[in-house]
Enzyme design. Structure first.
Site, PDB file in Angstrom:
ATOM      1  N   GLU A  53       7.175  14.853 -69.123  1.00  0.00           N
ATOM      2  CA  GLU A  53       8.236  14.600 -70.082  1.00  0.00           C
ATOM      3  C   GLU A  53       8.044  15.504 -71.304  1.00  0.00           C
ATOM      4  OE1 GLU A  53       9.708  10.740 -72.765  1.00  0.00           O
ATOM      5  OE2 GLU A  53       7.822  10.693 -71.636  1.00  0.00           O
ATOM      6  N   LEU A  55       8.266  16.199 -75.069  1.00  0.00           N
ATOM      7  CA  LEU A  55       8.296  15.381 -76.273  1.00  0.00           C
ATOM      8  C   LEU A  55       8.234  16.285 -77.499  1.00  0.00           C
ATOM      9  CD1 LEU A  55       5.740  12.598 -75.242  1.00  0.00           C
ATOM     10  CD2 LEU A  55       8.232  12.455 -75.183  1.00  0.00           C
ATOM     11  N   ASP A 161     -10.977  12.581 -74.572  1.00  0.00           N
ATOM     12  CA  ASP A 161     -10.880  13.898 -75.219  1.00  0.00           C
ATOM     13  C   ASP A 161      -9.998  13.765 -76.454  1.00  0.00           C
ATOM     14  OD1 ASP A 161     -11.204  16.587 -75.701  1.00  0.00           O
ATOM     15  OD2 ASP A 161      -9.901  17.272 -74.082  1.00  0.00           O
TER      16      ASP A 161
END
Length: 258
Positions: A53, A55, A161
């Site tokens: 997606e 963003l 991370d």
């Protein structure tokens, strides 16, 4: 819905597949917003790809940072209280471009020594780290258990991370995290890495600590946990990280002697 595609050589497929699995694990907690995944594979030209997606992200504001701190604490809390959970993950994955071993352990100290510090130290030796520093690192690894005599962390689901480049906010202020390197471990490792390179608003840390206060000794364990990432940076980017790794190892050895 707009989509974003990352591509790479065919050997990147394993990395993209691990990213898909990690995002799915984070999404399943229903706590923190992560990008939707539309697929991964090898294209007709032999290139690996992952489609996510798209963003529109900006830097975290104090308000969004505070919200992310609360959500991260909730994510850790909801996944860190299972009696049957072990430290590790069902598959290995990657930290940056480096392989990350996730073999399961019942003991957190054993996991962190064997699956985090030792592989990075062995790579560092192969990459030219001076033998004296490697020897100090080996002594530290042998003594890791001493940092956990009075501290028994739960195996929480971690982003793995969590530096500022892997977090942001949508135009409406919703915080988002991405590019995970998930496994089950001490929740403090996410907080430690967030502090390592900075970039998170102070409200993020304050909000997390309000939702779930950190245990005594975090400041020392933070150095231990971030040593993993500094060794990884030495292995990925070279000698610029040697002195920082040496100083961290010496500080931790002094704690053991003290």
């Amino acid at each position: 819905m707009r989509r974003f595609r990352k591509t790479g050589t065919a050997d990147r497929l394993a990395m993209f597949e691990a990213e898909v699995e990690g995002l799915a694990a984070l999404r399943a907690t229903q706590t923190v917003r992560v990008p939707e995944v539309f697929g991964t594979g090898i294209d007709a030209n032999g290139s690996a790809w992952i489609e996510l997606e798209y963003l529109e992200l900006g830097a975290l504001s104090p308000q969004s940072g505070a919200r992310l701190g609360e959500q991260l604490a909730e994510m850790h809390w909801h996944t860190g209280h299972r009696d049957d959970a072990l430290f590790g993950w069902p598959r290995d994955n990657f930290i940056g471009d480096s392989p990350q071993s996730n073999q399961s352990h019942q003991s957190w100290a054993s996991f962190f020594a064997a699956e985090r510090l030792r592989p990075q130290l062995e790579r560092a030796q192969a990459n030219g780290m001076p033998r004296a520093v490697v020897s100090q690192g080996e002594r530290l690894i042998e003594g890791v258990g001493a940092f956990f005599l009075d501290y028994r962390p739960q195996p929480c689901l971690l982003h793995g991370d969590l530096w500022a480049g892997n977090a942001g906010q949508l135009p409406d202020g919703t915080p988002v995290i991405f590019d995970p390197a998930v496994y089950r471990g001490d929740r403090e490792t996410d907080l430690a890495m967030a502090e390592l390179f900075g970039g998170f608003p102070e409200a993020f840390y304050a909000s997390y600590r309000t939702a779930w206060p950190l245990d005594p000794g975090f400041e020392t364990r933070k150095t231990l946990y971030n040593l993993y990432h500094i060794l990884n940076h030495f292995n990925l980017f070279g000698a610029a990280y040697l002195n920082q790794a040496r100083r961290m190892i010496e500080r931790l050895l002094a704690e053991l002697r003290g």
